[in-house]
Scaffold this motif. Structure first.
Motif, PDB file in Angstrom:
ATOM      1  N   THR A   1     -11.713   6.928  -4.553  1.00  0.00           N
ATOM      2  CA  THR A   1     -10.914   7.883  -3.799  1.00  0.00           C
ATOM      3  C   THR A   1      -9.512   7.321  -3.602  1.00  0.00           C
ATOM      4  OG1 THR A   1     -11.561   6.883  -1.703  1.00  0.00           O
ATOM      5  CG2 THR A   1     -12.938   8.689  -2.531  1.00  0.00           C
ATOM      6  N   ALA A   2      -8.586   8.226  -3.338  1.00  0.00           N
ATOM      7  CA  ALA A   2      -7.210   7.802  -3.072  1.00  0.00           C
ATOM      8  C   ALA A   2      -7.174   6.913  -1.842  1.00  0.00           C
ATOM      9  CB  ALA A   2      -6.325   9.034  -2.890  1.00  0.00           C
ATOM     10  N   ALA A   3      -7.946   7.284  -0.833  1.00  0.00           N
ATOM     11  CA  ALA A   3      -7.930   6.514   0.417  1.00  0.00           C
ATOM     12  C   ALA A   3      -8.418   5.088   0.159  1.00  0.00           C
ATOM     13  CB  ALA A   3      -8.820   7.195   1.452  1.00  0.00           C
ATOM     14  N   TYR A   4      -9.469   4.978  -0.615  1.00  0.00           N
ATOM     15  CA  TYR A   4      -9.982   3.636  -0.915  1.00  0.00           C
ATOM     16  C   TYR A   4      -8.968   2.846  -1.734  1.00  0.00           C
ATOM     17  CZ  TYR A   4     -12.595  -0.247  -2.784  1.00  0.00           C
ATOM     18  OH  TYR A   4     -12.983  -1.515  -3.127  1.00  0.00           O
ATOM     19  N   ARG A   5      -8.374   3.501  -2.687  1.00  0.00           N
ATOM     20  CA  ARG A   5      -7.414   2.780  -3.547  1.00  0.00           C
ATOM     21  C   ARG A   5      -6.248   2.236  -2.727  1.00  0.00           C
ATOM     22  NH1 ARG A   5      -8.784   6.805  -8.196  1.00  0.00           N
ATOM     23  NH2 ARG A   5      -9.329   5.304  -9.824  1.00  0.00           N
ATOM     24  N   ARG A   6      -5.756   3.077  -1.817  1.00  0.00           N
ATOM     25  CA  ARG A   6      -4.623   2.629  -0.998  1.00  0.00           C
ATOM     26  C   ARG A   6      -5.058   1.443  -0.133  1.00  0.00           C
ATOM     27  NH1 ARG A   6      -3.300   7.243   0.846  1.00  0.00           N
ATOM     28  NH2 ARG A   6      -1.671   7.737  -0.648  1.00  0.00           N
ATOM     29  N   HIS A   7      -6.253   1.576   0.426  1.00  0.00           N
ATOM     30  CA  HIS A   7      -6.797   0.497   1.248  1.00  0.00           C
ATOM     31  C   HIS A   7      -6.990  -0.776   0.408  1.00  0.00           C
ATOM     32  CE1 HIS A   7      -9.515  -1.566   4.058  1.00  0.00           C
ATOM     33  NE2 HIS A   7     -10.280  -1.804   3.007  1.00  0.00           N
ATOM     34  N   ALA A   8      -7.528  -0.605  -0.771  1.00  0.00           N
ATOM     35  CA  ALA A   8      -7.852  -1.762  -1.607  1.00  0.00           C
ATOM     36  C   ALA A   8      -6.594  -2.524  -2.021  1.00  0.00           C
ATOM     37  CB  ALA A   8      -8.637  -1.316  -2.843  1.00  0.00           C
TER      38      ALA A   8
ATOM     39  N   ALA B   1       0.837  -1.208   0.000  1.00  0.00           N
ATOM     40  CA  ALA B   1       0.000   0.000   0.000  1.00  0.00           C
ATOM     41  C   ALA B   1       0.870   1.256   0.000  1.00  0.00           C
ATOM     42  CB  ALA B   1      -0.935  -0.017   1.203  1.00  0.00           C
ATOM     43  N   ASP B   2       2.014   1.183   0.689  1.00  0.00           N
ATOM     44  CA  ASP B   2       2.906   2.350   0.718  1.00  0.00           C
ATOM     45  C   ASP B   2       3.449   2.690  -0.666  1.00  0.00           C
ATOM     46  OD1 ASP B   2       2.537   2.580   3.394  1.00  0.00           O
ATOM     47  OD2 ASP B   2       4.449   1.639   3.971  1.00  0.00           O
ATOM     48  N   ALA B   3       3.522   1.679  -1.525  1.00  0.00           N
ATOM     49  CA  ALA B   3       4.063   1.933  -2.871  1.00  0.00           C
ATOM     50  C   ALA B   3       3.053   2.661  -3.760  1.00  0.00           C
ATOM     51  CB  ALA B   3       4.454   0.604  -3.528  1.00  0.00           C
ATOM     52  N   ALA B   4       1.780   2.621  -3.364  1.00  0.00           N
ATOM     53  CA  ALA B   4       0.742   3.242  -4.196  1.00  0.00           C
ATOM     54  C   ALA B   4       0.828   4.761  -4.091  1.00  0.00           C
ATOM     55  CB  ALA B   4      -0.633   2.760  -3.756  1.00  0.00           C
ATOM     56  N   ARG B   5       0.549   5.436  -5.169  1.00  0.00           N
ATOM     57  CA  ARG B   5       0.488   6.896  -5.183  1.00  0.00           C
ATOM     58  C   ARG B   5      -0.850   7.303  -5.805  1.00  0.00           C
ATOM     59  NH1 ARG B   5       3.648   6.214  -2.168  1.00  0.00           N
ATOM     60  NH2 ARG B   5       5.911   6.583  -2.120  1.00  0.00           N
ATOM     61  N   PRO B   6      -1.940   6.907  -5.148  1.00  0.00           N
ATOM     62  CA  PRO B   6      -3.249   7.069  -5.806  1.00  0.00           C
ATOM     63  C   PRO B   6      -3.761   8.504  -5.767  1.00  0.00           C
ATOM     64  CG  PRO B   6      -3.525   6.158  -3.615  1.00  0.00           C
ATOM     65  CD  PRO B   6      -2.038   6.290  -3.832  1.00  0.00           C
ATOM     66  N   ILE B   7      -4.726   8.751  -6.625  1.00  0.00           N
ATOM     67  CA  ILE B   7      -5.420  10.050  -6.627  1.00  0.00           C
ATOM     68  C   ILE B   7      -6.918   9.805  -6.444  1.00  0.00           C
ATOM     69  CG2 ILE B   7      -3.772  11.256  -8.103  1.00  0.00           C
ATOM     70  CD1 ILE B   7      -5.875  10.740 -10.431  1.00  0.00           C
ATOM     71  N   ASP B   8      -7.620  10.882  -6.101  1.00  0.00           N
ATOM     72  CA  ASP B   8      -9.090  10.865  -6.105  1.00  0.00           C
ATOM     73  C   ASP B   8      -9.570  11.105  -7.526  1.00  0.00           C
ATOM     74  OD1 ASP B   8      -9.591  10.648  -3.343  1.00  0.00           O
ATOM     75  OD2 ASP B   8      -9.302  12.800  -3.048  1.00  0.00           O
ATOM     76  N   ASP B   9     -10.456  10.274  -8.018  1.00  0.00           N
ATOM     77  CA  ASP B   9     -11.152  10.639  -9.245  1.00  0.00           C
ATOM     78  C   ASP B   9     -12.565  10.062  -9.176  1.00  0.00           C
ATOM     79  OD1 ASP B   9     -11.032   7.971  -9.997  1.00  0.00           O
ATOM     80  OD2 ASP B   9      -9.499   8.257 -11.527  1.00  0.00           O
ATOM     81  N   HIS B  10     -13.279  10.163 -10.301  1.00  0.00           N
ATOM     82  CA  HIS B  10     -14.687   9.755 -10.269  1.00  0.00           C
ATOM     83  C   HIS B  10     -14.844   8.246 -10.125  1.00  0.00           C
ATOM     84  CE1 HIS B  10     -13.252   9.774 -14.405  1.00  0.00           C
ATOM     85  NE2 HIS B  10     -14.111   8.815 -14.662  1.00  0.00           N
ATOM     86  N   ARG B  11     -13.764   7.502 -10.245  1.00  0.00           N
ATOM     87  CA  ARG B  11     -13.887   6.049 -10.108  1.00  0.00           C
ATOM     88  C   ARG B  11     -13.570   5.585  -8.690  1.00  0.00           C
ATOM     89  NH1 ARG B  11     -10.718   5.522 -15.633  1.00  0.00           N
ATOM     90  NH2 ARG B  11     -12.454   5.957 -17.035  1.00  0.00           N
TER      91      ARG B  11
END
Lengths: 773, 169, 288
Positions: free
Chosen positions: C260-267, C248-258
């Motif tokens: 949220t960054a928080a969800y992506r990191r969690h997922a 998860a630390d390697a992820a650099r997600p963003i919020d978009d319409h698909r």
């Protein structure tokens, strides 16, 4: 042969098309061969293509529009602005509050500003890009909670309608021994997402009038709005229904109709327009997003005492049918339950968000999501079984609803509830990865999944209400045995065309039927294909017209043969019962045609008074859904495993078509529960495509088990049948949401339930897969 | 090779298109230039399946096929389905869609028929998940898929029965 | 419009018309053409080049798999290739719809270089090498030098993606993709995990959580030291959690319409743990 031989009259008829049969769609063959002409398939010699330039801003002043560069492009035939509208500059379903083409202000992203006609869609695209509009963006009003106190964004003000319904003893909740539960709920903006995008073809008649073929739900109200904007008398604007690729409410408003006619009259050429999918998201109204606060009071033994609610619907930039949507949401805010005291305030406001209006379920969907969540919450507070709580409070015929109206027709609430709840489940386990939450993405193993189940009830009126007592006109002509039926009822896929053949078969005992194309030239209004009303209204009109023809036909025979009408009957295209044994054919009897034209009206309704009280509705229907869902709580993904339904149908006219309505309606309810939302950020739609506005695929939809179709014929309804199209969309969403709550232990006060709502919810109160097992 | 005149074999017939603009999709050419409007335009980005046809036997979205790049290809559209079946006017899949009540507005129907026909060609007795995956690229908004899945079962059964009788499906 | 039937044909045409669009399966390009946002004047169609479709084994022991860039996603799900690179087959099966998978190619997925490109995390985890051809000759780039940004790649004008080389590894492979629909959905987050039992390494790459596919190197290093590559002993919960956290630390997600960054990191954290447990179920196949 001598006297009337009853054996002859009762002999078996050849298998045919009657009420109650799963009759075949008359448009079925062309629809499977590809020959059926949808509005987007229309074509005409010398035809031009139309296109629409839309506002990229949610709110802006238009300083200047320069059409010169577009007009200069080869192949461009017309570039029109608001200055080119000869008649009323505004249109609207309820009231003309929406500019045909924006003048000085744009109030939502996607508002039409300029329309163009050119020789090829690519030329249209380049011409649209060449138009120069100088916008001065202004601060949009986006938060519906601020709308009421904000400066008006429209001359008609920001409150489209407020209803403050008060019913019964307003002090009923002052008792100290009541249990109360409270919640705030939210419904996101859903799109009808029909498959066939808005399209039509306008052809100038060379004498200043115009013919428009278009996919719509309501030809005559379209015609009136188009004519007003063109500055033409209604009879010079003729609308014909083109093949409709689904509607679900989104075709009740004008989209490209006026634009097409303006372009056709301006160029003197036929003009076709067909929205792209993204344009379709901008080009029609959506289901209202809603915020709803509720408080329910009940006795400790589970009798509902009082419901209080505040419903705030975001109508977006223009009124559309918001006025009526909020009335429905308010009138049905308490659900199909006996509620002796209520205080419900429904408000729909104007904002710079996308305009909202009709969608299947029409206001009842939003409040049903909230009242069913409340009923589950109340059951938990009372430590009661949620089904038992609903049964205990279920409305029945003879009861009074929160508008003060007594239910005089049928309303089998307990019947649908019990049938649905008791139906055995056929749901299997999540054995195959593809059938688990996450599907093809292979995200969940069996041990990551929890299962939940819930039941919900839905409640709605049939037909229009509050004194909006529209009618439907139908004509039946029998000529040389051929029955020709004319009505302006819009077939949008629901199968009215099948029903017409069944009604003719039932009443006139013949298969020789032609249904004329629906058009404004040939007959009066049929009203809208919406509000679960066409079977009752236009089906009723056709039935009455056919019965009138039957009466005249039998009278003609009685007269001709000197017998009594009562001795005669129709059978297999002949008249039987003549004492001489003769069985004259309908063809021989109607060389001289018999014709009847009928205007059918339902029982009158009344407006709501200042307290939201009144006999405002014609009839009611109720449905139940039970959902079983699998949830992957860690990822927040959901798979609906099974849906079971029971529905109050009055009488089933066509079992196969009925099933299609139940399954299709439920799919839209599932979509709203778990995936469908038009995402609007800063007034801009972020997902105007089928890539990002997700509707269920075949891998998302569960099987639908039909526990029961409750047939209690509705007095006053043709054949006793209630409209069945909307109910499946109403109770399915809360059932799915309730099942996700049951699986996860989370509140989940909003639909669609997003993965974040589950996966990122506080772990407090959340059921883990281990605990669930 | 370079194509100025676009030549296609459509439903067994050779057709030529001379005036297509460079960016036109196969869907556009079928609908607007060859008068074959059975393939539908609902999203034009491959997310709905309404435009599904077979190009050299492959099931594809015709909206995503550049017409010019299909020069010389053999294309089967919904209009060509019935011809493929012997004895009756309608193909087995078409008849099954009618019998099962799988048609409402009908806009998704042509694309679905193409997908189902391709599925049943590969697999004469597909299970439920196989069927659902095979039509997962064809959105339907009216039916909720229930009657469509029923139609596929009907068509599969009728094709198996025809196969057992030695009739070419 | 050139319909190339050989790689040489295609390269010659691309040299002659440097502005021409290269069209393979069309499933990305035609979306833009249909929307009118991609002007289309000249095209080199590479969808009918037999030598670009299919795969072959290379190396002394067949330890390298060379996959033609014109190989479709449907081809990639066929059992023979699925057994060699299971994660690639799993990823290919999640691409669009059956119709899309019949058209969309591996080379096209690379050329589009979308952050959500489903095969890219697999290719990143496999440390794929991309073979490019032009009239100048052959150029080979590792994946991380090929995909350089959001929808941006290292192709130079006149250059065509002709093949992808990946190792045939001894060890389990997993691809997991999170989307809010059970089929035909763009990834909100995805993860590929490949195990090399021989080299005693695990390689993990993520999709849709950064501009380009990202490797979770720290997580890889952590587990390489502690996993039982003989497969007898499954990783304990602590190891799985640490691994998932580092992924998860390697992820650099963003919020978009698909999403949220928080969800992506969690997922990605959740699917990382699941992928590792699936790859190392232990001899009894019982987790915990």
């Amino acid at each position: 042969m001598s006297m009337v031989d009853t054996a002859t009259v009762q002999r078996t008829e050849t298998p045919t098309t009657r009420i109650g049969d799963s009759a075949a769609r008359p448009d079925g063959i062309p629809k499977v061969t590809g020959d059926f002409v949808f509005s987007s398939d229309l074509w005409h010699d010398q035809m031009l293509w139309g296109g629409t330039l839309r506002s990229p801003h949610a709110s802006a002043r238009i300083r200047q529009i320069n059409i010169g560069p577009a007009l200069a492009l080869p192949g461009v035939h017309a570039v029109l602005t608001h200055e080119d509208i000869p008649g009323s500059p505004d249109f609207g379903l309820d009231r003309p509050d929406q500019p045909v083409l924006a003048r000085d202000i744009v109030r939502y992203e996607g508002e039409p500003v300029v329309v163009i006609a050119a020789d090829h869609p690519d030329t249209v695209r380049r011409a649209l890009a060449a138009v120069e509009v100088d916008y001065e963006p202004t601060k949009p009003l986006l938060d519906p909670t601020l709308a009421e106190d904000a400066p008006p964004i429209h001359p008609d003000g920001n409150v489209i309608r407020r209803i403050h319904l008060r019913h019964g003893d307003q002090e009923a909740a002052s008792r100290s021994d009541l249990v109360s539960v409270e919640g705030t709920y939210e419904v996101g903006m859903q799109d009808q997402a029909f498959m066939g995008p808005e399209s039509g073809l306008a052809i100038p008649d060379g004498e200043g009038g115009v013919d428009l073929a278009v996919a719509t739900q309501w030809l005559h109200t379209d015609r009136d709005q188009v004519a007003a904007c063109l500055g033409l008398p209604a009879e010079r604007v003729r609308l014909t229904l083109a093949g409709v690729g689904g509607a679900f409410g989104a075709r009740e408003d004008i989209s490209l109709h006026i634009h097409l006619c303006l372009l056709a009259l301006h160029t003197g050429r036929p003009v076709k327009m067909c929205y792209s999918r993204d344009e379709s998201f901008y080009g029609h109204v959506h289901r209202h997003p809603a915020r709803m606060w509720y408080r329910h009071y009940a006795t400790s033994t589970g009798d509902l005492v009082r419901v209080e609610a505040r419903l705030l619907f975001d109508g977006g930039a223009y009124a559309s049918s918001s006025h009526h949507v909020i009335a429905n949401a308010t009138c049905f805010a308490a659900g199909p339950y006996r509620v002796p005291s209520a205080d419900i305030e429904g408000v729909v406001v104007r904002t710079d968000n996308p305009p909202c209006g009709a969608m299947r379920g029409f206001g009842a969907v939003q409040s049903c999501f909230a009242h069913e969540a409340q009923m589950d919450r109340l059951a938990a507070a009372l430590k009661m079984d949620p089904v038992a709580l609903r049964r205990q409070n279920a409305l029945a015929s003879g009861d009074v609803i929160i508008t003060g109206q007594r239910i005089t027709g049928t309303l089998p609430v307990v019947e649908v509830l019990d049938a649905c709840a008791a139906h055995p489940s056929a749901a299997g386990g999540p054995n195959e990865p593809m059938s688990r939450p996450g599907g093809a993405g292979r995200t969940a193993d069996v041990e990551h999944i929890v299962r939940g189940e819930a039941v919900a009830l839905g409640f709605k009126n049939l037909m229009f209400s509050e004194g909006f007592d529209d009618s439907s006109e139908a004509r039946c002509v029998m000529h040389s045995g051929l029955v020709t039926v004319t009505t302006a009822c819009a077939e949008v896929g629901q199968g009215f065309v099948t029903l017409v053949r069944q009604i003719v078969g039932e009443v006139l005992r013949t298969e020789e039927v032609v249904l004329e194309p629906a058009s404004t030239n040939s007959i009066g209004s049929a009203g809208s294909t919406s509000a679960s009303r066409q079977t009752w209204m236009s089906g009723g009109a056709v039935q009455l017209a056919c019965e009138a023809v039957r009466r005249d036909l039998l009278a003609r025979v009685a007269d001709q043969y000197g017998v009594l009408v009562d001795d005669l009957a129709l059978l297999d295209g002949r008249v039987v019962g003549l004492p001489n044994g003769e069985e004259p054919t309908l063809a021989s009897l109607t060389v001289e045609p018999i014709e009847a034209t009928i205007v059918h009206q339902h029982a009158p309704t009344l407006p709501l008074d200042d307290c939201g009280q009144g006999d405002a509705h014609v009839s009611f229907a109720v449905s139940a859904h039970r959902a079983i869902v699998d949830v992957d709580p860690d990822l927040g993904l959901v798979k609906v495993v099974e849906l079971t339904t029971a529905q109050d149908v009055g009488r089933i006219l066509n079992p196969l078509q009925a099933l299609g309505q139940l399954e299709g309606g439920a799919a839209q309810g599932v979509g709203l529960a778990v995936m469908e939302e038009v995402k609007v950020v800063d007034g801009l739609i972020r997902n105007p495509s089928f890539t990002d506005y997700l509707i269920p695929t075949a891998l998302d939809m569960p099987p639908l088990e039909v526990a029961a179709l409750i047939e209690q014929p509705e007095p006053g309804a043709p054949f006793g049948a209630k409209g069945i199209g909307e109910a499946p969309t109403i109770s399915s969403t809360p059932a799915v949401a309730g099942a996700i709550r049951a699986a996860t232990g989370l509140d989940l006060p909003r639909v669609p339930v997003r993965p974040d709502d589950i996966a990122l919810a506080s772990r407090e109160g959340r059921v883990s897969p281990e605990e669930a097992r | 090779m370079t194509a100025d005149v676009l030549s296609l074999t459509i439903n067994g017939q050779r057709r030529e298109v001379v005036d297509a603009l460079p960016g036109e999709s196969l869907l556009f050419v079928l609908r607007e230039r060859l008068d074959l409007a059975g393939s539908k335009n609902a999203c034009e980005e491959g997310e709905c399946g309404s435009c599904t046809v077979r190009v050299d036997d492959e099931l594809v979205c015709s909206c995503l096929v550049l017409a010019a790049a299909a020069d010389g290809c053999s294309v089967t559209t919904v209009e060509g389905l019935a011809d493929a079946s012997e004895g009756s006017r309608l193909a087995d899949v078409q008849q099954a869609f009618l019998d099962a009540g799988a048609v409402q507005c009908g806009f998704c129907t042509p694309g679905l028929l193409m997908a189902v026909d391709a599925l049943l060609e590969d697999e004469d007795d597909p299970d439920d998940l196989m069927v659902r995956e095979a039509v997962s690229g064809n959105l339907c908004r009216c039916t909720g898929y229930g009657r469509i899945l029923e139609a596929i079962n009907l068509a599969a059964a009728s094709r198996r029965a025809a196969g057992e009788q030695g009739v070419t499906p | 419009m050139t319909i190339a039937t050989s790689i040489d044909d295609a390269c010659a045409a691309m040299k002659a018309k440097p502005d021409a669009l290269v069209l393979a399966g069309g499933t990305d390009l035609m979306v833009e053409v249909n929307r009118g946002i991609r002007p289309i004047n000249d095209v080199v169609a590479v969808g009918r080049i037999p030598e670009m479709r299919g795969w072959s084994r290379e190396g002394a022991r067949g330890e390298v798999l060379r996959i033609g860039a014109g190989t479709t996603c449907a081809d990639l799900t066929e059992p023979t290739i699925a057994s060699l690179v299971p994660a690639l087959a799993q990823a290919a099966r999640t691409v669009g719809s059956p119709q899309i998978r019949n058209s969309a190619t591996l080379g096209g997925n690379l050329a589009t270089a979308s952050p959500a490109g489903d095969t890219l995390p697999v290719l990143a985890a496999l440390e794929a090498e991309i073979e490019l051809r032009s009239v100048e000759g052959i150029r080979r780039l590792p994946l991380d030098e090929f995909v350089v940004g959001v929808k941006d790649n290292a192709l130079v004008p006149g250059e065509l993606i002709v093949a992808v080389r990946v190792p045939v590894l001894d060890g389990p492979q997993e691809f997991l993709k999170v989307g809010t629909r059970n089929a035909m959905v763009i990834a909100v987050a995805s993860l590929a995990l490949v195990v090399d039992r021989f080299g005693k390494t695990v390689r993990v790459a993520l999709g849709s959580v950064a501009p380009i596919p990202v490797r979770a190197i720290e997580a890889e290093v952590l587990v390489a030291e502690r996993l039982d590559f003989d497969g007898e002993v499954p990783p304990d919960s602590d190891l799985v959690d640490q691994f998932a956290g580092l992924v998860a630390d390697a992820a650099r997600p963003i919020d978009d319409h698909r999403g949220t960054a928080a969800y992506r990191r969690h997922a990605v954290m959740v699917i990382a743990g699941r992928a590792l447990r699936r790859a190392f179920p232990g001899s009894s196949k019982v987790v915990e």
